[in-house]
Design an enzyme around this catalytic site. Structure first.
Site, short mmCIF file in Angstrom:
data_model
loop_
_atom_site.label_atom_id
_atom_site.label_comp_id
_atom_site.label_asym_id
_atom_site.label_seq_id
_atom_site.Cartn_x
_atom_site.Cartn_y
_atom_site.Cartn_z
N TYR A 25 -5.66 -13.28 -4.17
CA TYR A 25 -5.16 -12.83 -2.85
C TYR A 25 -5.86 -13.42 -1.92
CZ TYR A 25 -3.91 -9.15 0.43
OH TYR A 25 -3.72 -8.49 1.66
N CYS B 274 0.76 -1.12 -0.13
CA CYS B 274 -0.09 0.07 0.09
C CYS B 274 0.82 1.20 0.02
CB CYS B 274 -0.88 0.12 1.22
SG CYS B 274 -1.66 -1.35 1.22
N HIS C 215 -3.44 -11.79 4.83
CA HIS C 215 -3.57 -10.82 5.69
C HIS C 215 -5.10 -10.51 6.14
CE1 HIS C 215 0.03 -9.02 3.05
NE2 HIS C 215 0.37 -9.22 4.42
N ASP D 177 3.20 -9.39 9.56
CA ASP D 177 3.74 -9.79 8.22
C ASP D 177 4.84 -8.62 8.34
OD1 ASP D 177 4.75 -10.33 5.67
OD2 ASP D 177 3.09 -9.38 4.96
#
Ligand code: ADP
Ligand code: SF4
Length: 695
Positions: free
Chosen positions: A169, A30, A172, A264
């Site tokens: 994906y 991001c 997360h 992470d």
């Protein structure tokens, strides 16, 4: 030029139908610019490609209005009108021989839909993730078919934009294929719930759909979380091993990591380089497909070791590529010493978290590539090289001296202490912050290569010294100090009795080795990392430590750097008592009186010393003295005096580095108007504008 030990980092890797030219893989990250600032976004990604990354990825990309992440700004592919923004990035990345990767995501119950106002979707009825007072509804079989269609169409749009790798994906805790895997989010009783085979079904279908849609020319990557550290409610390692076994050859690439984001991108205070290895090393043993993993890798030796030992095939990086977009090229050119190593402070994360363009402590050009035209390696030579005096060798002064030197000025840096680094040197000695010294080390190393920058240690300068020095431009980066008197957010008039009390300490005292003993209260009215670090230091020295804050949670701003949960856990583990919603009402040297912020009840507790972490004051006396002597400047040949960094207004290390860099960039350059950078302007849909504009 390249050290042959690192040759393996530069061998190509085939990923399905495409080939990465080397093993450096910028994984999705991001950046706070996303769909709202496509030019800035594309320029930032381009610099990574130019710096040698073989693959450059987007951030997560919303595929449908029912996965709207407002207020966060990520990539977006809701319909064809979103293609040009991503095509721009692809063109820029391709221009440097790199591959472009797109991380498609439908965030289900972890979206917000605050902009689109669609109803949230999830495997089962459940609350939304971020505390929004709304729930997601259970998807019907029709919804699942629709979701698969949206994903397929987004993959096709990605291909039309020019993407080489399309991600599915499942990491997360942020996407439907992962939510279907999680027992805590999936209580379905149909073929998509219950057994592992059923919970994996959607992920398998979406992988197959993507392959069918774009797999002829695009590689299909799977980003997969192998552990959430949440016990049986989350994805656990044992189950993840089964899942990787079930899907082993279906994707062209496995991108594996821990969930959630705070597990992470762990700050360096709580995890070292390569810390994810024990959670991901099984993957390569289970699949023949290439594997990419992250670990805040900045050491080429560690990278080579991971590859040689069969842990990963590709060196995944978000933060190391932010701190140094040129990391691969520097290794390739035998310039390992020039790598600007990430310090693991997660200020980059705070950009996304605060919905503002990405910034980086180590790399002041991050996020400024387009709007200011700043390049991380290149800088415009000075139009008229001249003598510049930099006072103070903290982050602001070091970066100013380095960048001024790079521009060709004749630079002198005077530092009053016997060592360089200012606050960075001092803070790096506190528990967990050792890697922060990289801010100093990189700059000292670069300055050492410039013969037009002279450094003078043990040189406290007075106003007369500055005037006598005879520099044309003077920049003061003299830092700041912590206040003792309790002045801060909650106590605008300070706290009576603290300022002169012998048993009140500041962070500067602690860093100077003046430590309290016994029962110590660390009073945090700052809200970031300092107070918890001070508490940890004192606990390690055997003090009985209580952490007190007027806030309703400890270190609230640390949520923005993903520190928060780690701080809480460490404080609990160390036995540091946490008292929230309390202010200090009085302290007599042995008794501390606290006042509850909401009911104003007072309580007393035994306390031998207080450490106040409330606010700081600039050390700008030299600047003030020089302003008083304005009349002497002309005779001394001084044309400008500026005060920057913590000496101007105390802030983050990132602010100081930025201030030093900006000073160097702007010296002798024309002022460009009130707004010193380019902006994106939002317009309506061009068709609507045409319709509504009077003829
Ligand atoms: P910043 O974060 O803004 O760079 P720091 O506090 O880290 O600020 O660094 C300021 C540095 O300036 C410190 O190392 C301090 O010793 C030095 N310094 C302060 N006053 C003077 C002075 N009058 N002459 C030379 N060095 C100074
Ligand atoms: Fe690394 Fe900090 Fe820069 Fe992020 S902001 S890339 S953690 S140095």
């Amino acid at each position: 030029m390249r050290d042959p030990r690192y040759d393996i980092l530069f061998t190509p890797v085939k990923i399905g139908p495409v080939t990465a030219k080397n093993r450096f893989f910028q994984v999705p990250h991001c950046n706070g610019m996303g769909h709202a600032m496509p030019l800035a976004h594309a320029a930032m990604r381009e610099i990574k490609a130019e710096g040698g990354w073989a693959v450059v990825s987007t951030e997560e990309c919303e595929i449908h209005p029912s996965s709207d992440l407002t207020p966060y700004v990520e990539a977006r592919l809701w319909d064809d009108r979103d293609i040009p923004a991503l095509a721009l990035m692809c063109d820029k990345v391709h221009a440097h021989g790199a591959l472009a990767a797109l991380e498609l995501s439908h965030n289900g119950p972890t979206a917000s839909n605050l902009y689109s106002r669609e109803v949230l979707l999830g495997p089962s009825h459940q609350v939304s993730k971020y505390g929004y007072p709304s729930q997601a509804r259970a998807m019907t079989l029709h919804d699942i078919r629709e979701y698969r269609r949206w994903h397929r169409e987004a993959a096709l749009r990605g291909k039309r934009a020019g993407m080489d790798i399309i991600y599915v994906y499942a990491a997360h805790d942020l996407s439907l294929p992962m939510h279907f895997l999680q027992r805590r989010r999936n209580q379905r009783s149909d073929e998509y719930g219950g057994s592992l085979e059923n919970r994996v079904r959607l992920l398998r279908e979406v992988l197959q759909d993507t392959r069918d849609a774009v797999g002829d020319t695009c590689a299909v990557a799977l980003r997969f979380a192998t552990e959430e550290l949440l016990g049986p409610g989350g994805v656990e390692l044992a189950e993840a091993q089964d899942i990787v076994g079930m899907l082993a050859e279906l994707p062209d690439l496995w991108d594996v990591n821990l969930a959630a984001w705070y597990n992470d991108s762990v700050p360096s205070r709580f995890a070292t380089e390569g810390a994810q290895e024990p959670f991901i090393d099984f993957v390569k043993k289970t699949t023949t497909k290439p594997v990419v993993g992250v670990g805040r890798f900045t050491s080429p030796d560690t990278m080579v070791s991971q590859i040689r030992r069969g842990v990963i095939d590709l060196i995944g990086a978000a933060r190391p590529s932010i701190a140094d977009p040129y990391l691969p090229r520097k290794i390739e050119e035998g310039r390992v010493d020039d790598i600007r190593e990430c310090i693991g402070c997660n200020i980059c994360v705070s950009g996304d978290m605060t919905i503002s363009p990405i910034r980086c402590t180590q790399n002041p050009s991050m996020g400024e590539e387009w709007r200011k035209g700043w390049h991380p390696e290149r800088i415009r030579p000075a139009p008229q090289p001249t003598r510049v005096l930099v006072v103070g060798g903290g982050p602001a002064g070091l970066e100013a001296a380095r960048a001024l030197g790079q521009r060709g000025h004749d630079v002198s840096l005077a530092e009053s202490r016997k060592e360089l680094g200012g606050r960075v040197t001092r803070e790096a000695r506190l528990p967990g912050l050792a890697e922060w010294a990289r801010v100093r080390d990189w700059r000292v190393g670069q300055i050492g290569k410039l013969n037009n920058v002279s450094v003078y240690l043990d040189s406290p300068l007075t106003a007369q010294d500055v005037i006598d020095f005879g520099a044309e431009h003077v920049v003061l980066a003299t830092g700041c100090h912590w206040r003792r008197d309790g002045f801060g957010r909650s106590n605008g008039l300070g706290i009576p009795g603290l300022a002169d009390h012998a048993r009140v300490f500041t962070l500067d005292d602690l860093m100077d080795g003046r430590l309290p003993e016994g029962r110590v209260t660390v009073f945090d009215d700052d809200g970031f990392y300092y107070a918890s670090v001070a508490a940890e230091l004192l606990r390690a020295r055997g003090c009985e430590v209580a952490y007190v804050t007027p806030e309703d949670s400890i270190a609230p701003w640390s949520v923005n750097t993903l520190d928060y949960r780690h701080i809480r856990k460490r404080m609990a583990k160390l036995g540091i008592e946490a008292i929230v919603s309390h202010n200090i009402a009085g302290f007599d040297g042995s008794t501390l009186t606290l006042e509850h912020e909401w009911d104003e009840q007072r309580t007393e507790r035994p306390c031998d010393a207080i450490v106040t972490i409330t606010s700081r004051l600039p050390d700008d006396a030299l600047y003030q003295q020089l302003l008083l002597r304005l009349g002497d400047w002309g005779g001394a040949g001084i044309r400008s005096v500026r005060c920057i960094g913590d000496a101007e207004a105390p802030g983050l290390i990132a602010h100081a580095i930025y201030a030093g860099h900006r000073y160097a960039r702007e010296l002798q350059e024309p002022v460009t108007g009130e707004v010193a950078f380019k902006r994106h302007f939002h317009t309506a849909d061009p068709d609507d504008l045409r319709r509504e504009t009077p003829a």
